[in-house]
Design an enzyme around this catalytic site. Structure first.
Site, PDB file in Angstrom:
ATOM      1  N   PHE A  19       3.042  10.196  -8.360  1.00 12.98           N
ATOM      2  CA  PHE A  19       3.817   9.431  -9.340  1.00 12.98           C
ATOM      3  C   PHE A  19       4.235  10.268 -10.546  1.00 12.98           C
ATOM      4  O   PHE A  19       4.272   9.797 -11.665  1.00 12.98           O
ATOM      5  CB  PHE A  19       3.068   8.159  -9.762  1.00 12.98           C
ATOM      6  CG  PHE A  19       3.285   7.053  -8.768  1.00 12.98           C
ATOM      7  CD1 PHE A  19       4.209   6.059  -8.999  1.00 12.98           C
ATOM      8  CD2 PHE A  19       2.602   7.055  -7.568  1.00 12.98           C
ATOM      9  CE1 PHE A  19       4.454   5.087  -8.059  1.00 12.98           C
ATOM     10  CE2 PHE A  19       2.844   6.081  -6.612  1.00 12.98           C
ATOM     11  CZ  PHE A  19       3.767   5.091  -6.865  1.00 12.98           C
ATOM     12  N   LEU A  20       4.526  11.542 -10.295  1.00  6.48           N
ATOM     13  CA  LEU A  20       5.082  12.399 -11.351  1.00  6.48           C
ATOM     14  C   LEU A  20       6.447  12.911 -10.912  1.00  6.48           C
ATOM     15  O   LEU A  20       6.819  14.031 -11.203  1.00  6.48           O
ATOM     16  CB  LEU A  20       4.131  13.573 -11.634  1.00  6.48           C
ATOM     17  CG  LEU A  20       2.861  13.244 -12.407  1.00  6.48           C
ATOM     18  CD1 LEU A  20       2.027  14.504 -12.645  1.00  6.48           C
ATOM     19  CD2 LEU A  20       3.181  12.575 -13.753  1.00  6.48           C
ATOM     20  N   GLU A  70       6.039  -0.936   0.324  1.00  2.40           N
ATOM     21  CA  GLU A  70       7.096  -1.067   1.324  1.00  2.40           C
ATOM     22  C   GLU A  70       7.507   0.330   1.793  1.00  2.40           C
ATOM     23  O   GLU A  70       7.535   1.269   1.012  1.00  2.40           O
ATOM     24  CB  GLU A  70       8.288  -1.822   0.740  1.00  2.40           C
ATOM     25  CG  GLU A  70       7.969  -3.285   0.562  1.00  2.40           C
ATOM     26  CD  GLU A  70       9.115  -4.098  -0.037  1.00  2.40           C
ATOM     27  OE1 GLU A  70      10.263  -3.663   0.025  1.00  2.40           O
ATOM     28  OE2 GLU A  70       8.806  -5.174  -0.567  1.00  2.40           O
ATOM     29  N   CYS A 123       8.002  -5.363  -6.918  1.00  3.51           N
ATOM     30  CA  CYS A 123       6.704  -5.459  -7.595  1.00  3.51           C
ATOM     31  C   CYS A 123       6.671  -4.860  -8.996  1.00  3.51           C
ATOM     32  O   CYS A 123       6.314  -5.562  -9.945  1.00  3.51           O
ATOM     33  CB  CYS A 123       5.627  -4.806  -6.731  1.00  3.51           C
ATOM     34  SG  CYS A 123       5.251  -5.780  -5.270  1.00  3.51           S
ATOM     35  N   PHE A 149      -2.095  -4.190  -2.021  1.00  4.38           N
ATOM     36  CA  PHE A 149      -1.621  -2.940  -2.642  1.00  4.38           C
ATOM     37  C   PHE A 149      -0.653  -2.180  -1.750  1.00  4.38           C
ATOM     38  O   PHE A 149      -0.309  -1.042  -2.047  1.00  4.38           O
ATOM     39  CB  PHE A 149      -2.823  -2.040  -2.989  1.00  4.38           C
ATOM     40  CG  PHE A 149      -3.746  -2.650  -4.008  1.00  4.38           C
ATOM     41  CD1 PHE A 149      -3.487  -2.527  -5.367  1.00  4.38           C
ATOM     42  CD2 PHE A 149      -4.855  -3.381  -3.606  1.00  4.38           C
ATOM     43  CE1 PHE A 149      -4.323  -3.112  -6.305  1.00  4.38           C
ATOM     44  CE2 PHE A 149      -5.696  -3.962  -4.547  1.00  4.38           C
ATOM     45  CZ  PHE A 149      -5.430  -3.830  -5.901  1.00  4.38           C
ATOM     46  N   LEU A 150      -0.224  -2.790  -0.633  1.00  6.52           N
ATOM     47  CA  LEU A 150       0.641  -2.030   0.276  1.00  6.52           C
ATOM     48  C   LEU A 150       1.962  -1.668  -0.395  1.00  6.52           C
ATOM     49  O   LEU A 150       2.406  -2.319  -1.337  1.00  6.52           O
ATOM     50  CB  LEU A 150       0.903  -2.822   1.568  1.00  6.52           C
ATOM     51  CG  LEU A 150       1.604  -4.175   1.499  1.00  6.52           C
ATOM     52  CD1 LEU A 150       3.083  -4.055   1.277  1.00  6.52           C
ATOM     53  CD2 LEU A 150       1.321  -4.937   2.788  1.00  6.52           C
ATOM     54  N   ARG A 160      15.539  -5.723  -3.823  1.00  8.47           N
ATOM     55  CA  ARG A 160      15.086  -6.394  -5.039  1.00  8.47           C
ATOM     56  C   ARG A 160      14.925  -5.379  -6.178  1.00  8.47           C
ATOM     57  O   ARG A 160      14.219  -4.390  -6.039  1.00  8.47           O
ATOM     58  CB  ARG A 160      13.772  -7.141  -4.771  1.00  8.47           C
ATOM     59  CG  ARG A 160      13.989  -8.381  -3.910  1.00  8.47           C
ATOM     60  CD  ARG A 160      12.696  -9.123  -3.605  1.00  8.47           C
ATOM     61  NE  ARG A 160      11.912  -8.468  -2.578  1.00  8.47           N
ATOM     62  CZ  ARG A 160      10.825  -9.007  -2.033  1.00  8.47           C
ATOM     63  NH1 ARG A 160      10.399 -10.181  -2.412  1.00  8.47           N
ATOM     64  NH2 ARG A 160      10.156  -8.347  -1.090  1.00  8.47           N
TER      65      ARG A 160
END
Ligand code: NAD
Length: 440
Positions: free
Chosen positions: A252-253, A156, A263, A153-154, A330
């Site tokens: 995450f908002l 980057e 990912c 779950f790391l 990526r």
């Protein structure tokens, strides 16, 4: 099989790592830091040679120092036999990129399985992200060897920190391999995160569902931001007000110009297709993907609203990497954005503190500059693509004078809009009242 030879009398189990990329190298370095002898194999001999010299080759905070500090315990090789001789637990960290169909490409995972000798008592510990069902198939095939799913779950940019301080560690295994699962759990015990013991398919699903959920939150707040623009609300205020609700939480908002990276895009697509292949139409994920694709393009319409046609306009991109503190390109939003801008006839100039080397071949026609100020020279507009902290330190008043037109689209709502406006800029963010700092 003889006992593995790798523990050098430390009493700590030696660890094998297959694939020394982002996840594999962090895993190897962190287990070495915890006192294990680590035997890491990669198929790319130049990478292995560089690692033997202590050269890390990727930008990941703290990783080079960790590799340097633990060089005595880190053994890099191209030979699988060296790893098999030394370690029983083999952490599989090979890449599982999307195929043309969007499914996960499991060919590297298959190659690892085929490398295992028949009737060995090694344990494959799968850290690569694989579709649910993959592990069960491999376990049945392996015969003697053990199989444990231990998804990674790391993130980057904070990978070392995340590995060393996990929120949770998921360990999935079939009942007959519970001793192997115990051994894996024991390796992680010193790190303190909650260990979630489960079956293999559930472990695999936890990984994909977590990424799909996080991606859903991003697309959700991006759509809220887009509606905010229509109705004159400020998404920053909206997200703060939402995030204080304990059922929602603040992370995450943050709206922006879409998620990228190695990912989220591939895992969302892999889960959608896995569901489809199993007969279930995962409607929500279609929207998550589509919203994300459109979000990367919205910057173009913001620019045309200010500039009219973009033909011959000089647009400076600040940041190229998919997120700060990484040189990973990526699925970076900059790839789609720069192609769209070029398609509209604009001249695209870019600067990124660390990703330009990796970006060069991916961005044909985009000119790179050595500093942000040089990229801004004579530009008709700037777009902040990646929220590198150093972009906050740009001398904006100086930059405004060097630009053709001091216009900035802040694609991450990251810069101090009031300061920019005081420096003479017109600044537009995402989901904030148009053409203002959002603080009026
Ligand atoms: N990068 C992330 O942030 C992240 C986070 C969580 C999970 N994951 C998952 O972890 C896996 C690895 O991701 P990554 O970003 O580290 O990929 P990567 O491309 O950086 O590294 C993969 C490495 O495996 C090597 N390799 C390929 N086949 C091999 C083989 N048969 N034997 C030995 N080495 C081999 C490649 O040469 C490469 O160095 C993927 O499944 C990914 O989805 C990645």
């Amino acid at each position: 099989m003889p006992e593995p030879t790798g523990n050098r009398g430390t009493g700590k189990a030696p660890v094998g790592v297959i694939g020394a990329g982002w996840v594999g190298l962090v895993t190897a370095a962190c287990f070495a830091e915890l006192g294990h002898e680590v035997y890491a194999r990669d198929v790319v001999s130049e990478k292995v040679e560089a690692l033997k010299r202590g050269e890390v080759g990727i930008h990941e905070p703290g990783l080079a120092e960790l590799v340097q500090r633990n060089r005595d315990r880190l053994h890099f090789t191209t030979r699988i036999e060296e790893v098999l001789d030394a370690a029983r637990l083999l952490f599989v960290c090979v890449d599982t990129p999307p195929t043309y169909s969007g499914d996960a490409d499991l060919s590297r995972v298959r190659a690892v399985v085929e490398d295992l000798p028949a009737a060995s008592d090694h344990v494959l510990v799968m850290k690569s992200t694989v579709p649910p069902g993959t592990g069960e198939t491999i376990r049945r095939e392996l015969g003697g060897s053990g199989y444990v799913s231990c998804p990674e779950f790391l993130k980057e940019g904070t990978a070392v920190e995340d590995f060393m301080h996990p929120d949770r560690v998921v360990v999935g295994a079939a009942p007959e391999h519970s001793a192997s699962a115990d051994a894996v759990a024991a390796l992680y015990e010193p790190l303190g995160g909650e260990i979630v013991r489960t079956d293999i398919s559930s472990a695999e699903m936890i990984k994909l569902a977590s990424n799909a959920y996080l991606a859903t939150r991003i697309s959700f707040i991006n759509e809220i931001a887009n509606v905010c623009e229509e109705v004159g609300a400020d998404v920053g205020e909206v997200a703060r007000g939402m995030g204080l609700d304990q059922r929602i939480g603040p992370s995450f908002l943050r709206p922006g110009i879409g998620f990228g990276g190695s990912c989220f895009p591939k895992d969302v697509s892999a889960l959608k297709l896995l569901a489809g292949n199993s007969g279930y139409h995962f409607q929500l994920l279609n929207s998550v993907i589509e919203v994300n694709e459109l979000q990367k393009r919205r910057v173009v319409s913001k620019l045309t609203r200010h500039l009219g046609s973009l033909v011959g306009r000089r647009i400076a991109l600040l940041g190229l990497a998919f997120k700060p503190e990484t040189d990973d390109m990526r699925e970076a939003s900059s790839l789609v954005l720069s192609a769209r801008l070029r398609g509209e006839g604009a001249e695209v100039i870019a600067f990124d503190p660390v990703a330009m080397e990796n970006a060069r071949d991916l961005l044909p026609g985009v000119e790179m500059r050595d500093t942000a100020l040089e990229a801004l020279e004579n530009a008709d507009a700037a777009v902040l693509v990646t929220e590198w902290p150093e972009f906050r330190e740009i001398e904006w008043a100086r930059a405004a004078k060097r630009m053709n037109r001091p216009l900035i689209i802040d694609g991450r709502n990251f810069l101090d809009a009031e300061l920019l406006e005081a420096s003479g800029f017109v600044c537009e963010g995402i989901g904030r009242p148009t053409g203002s700092s959002g603080t009026e």
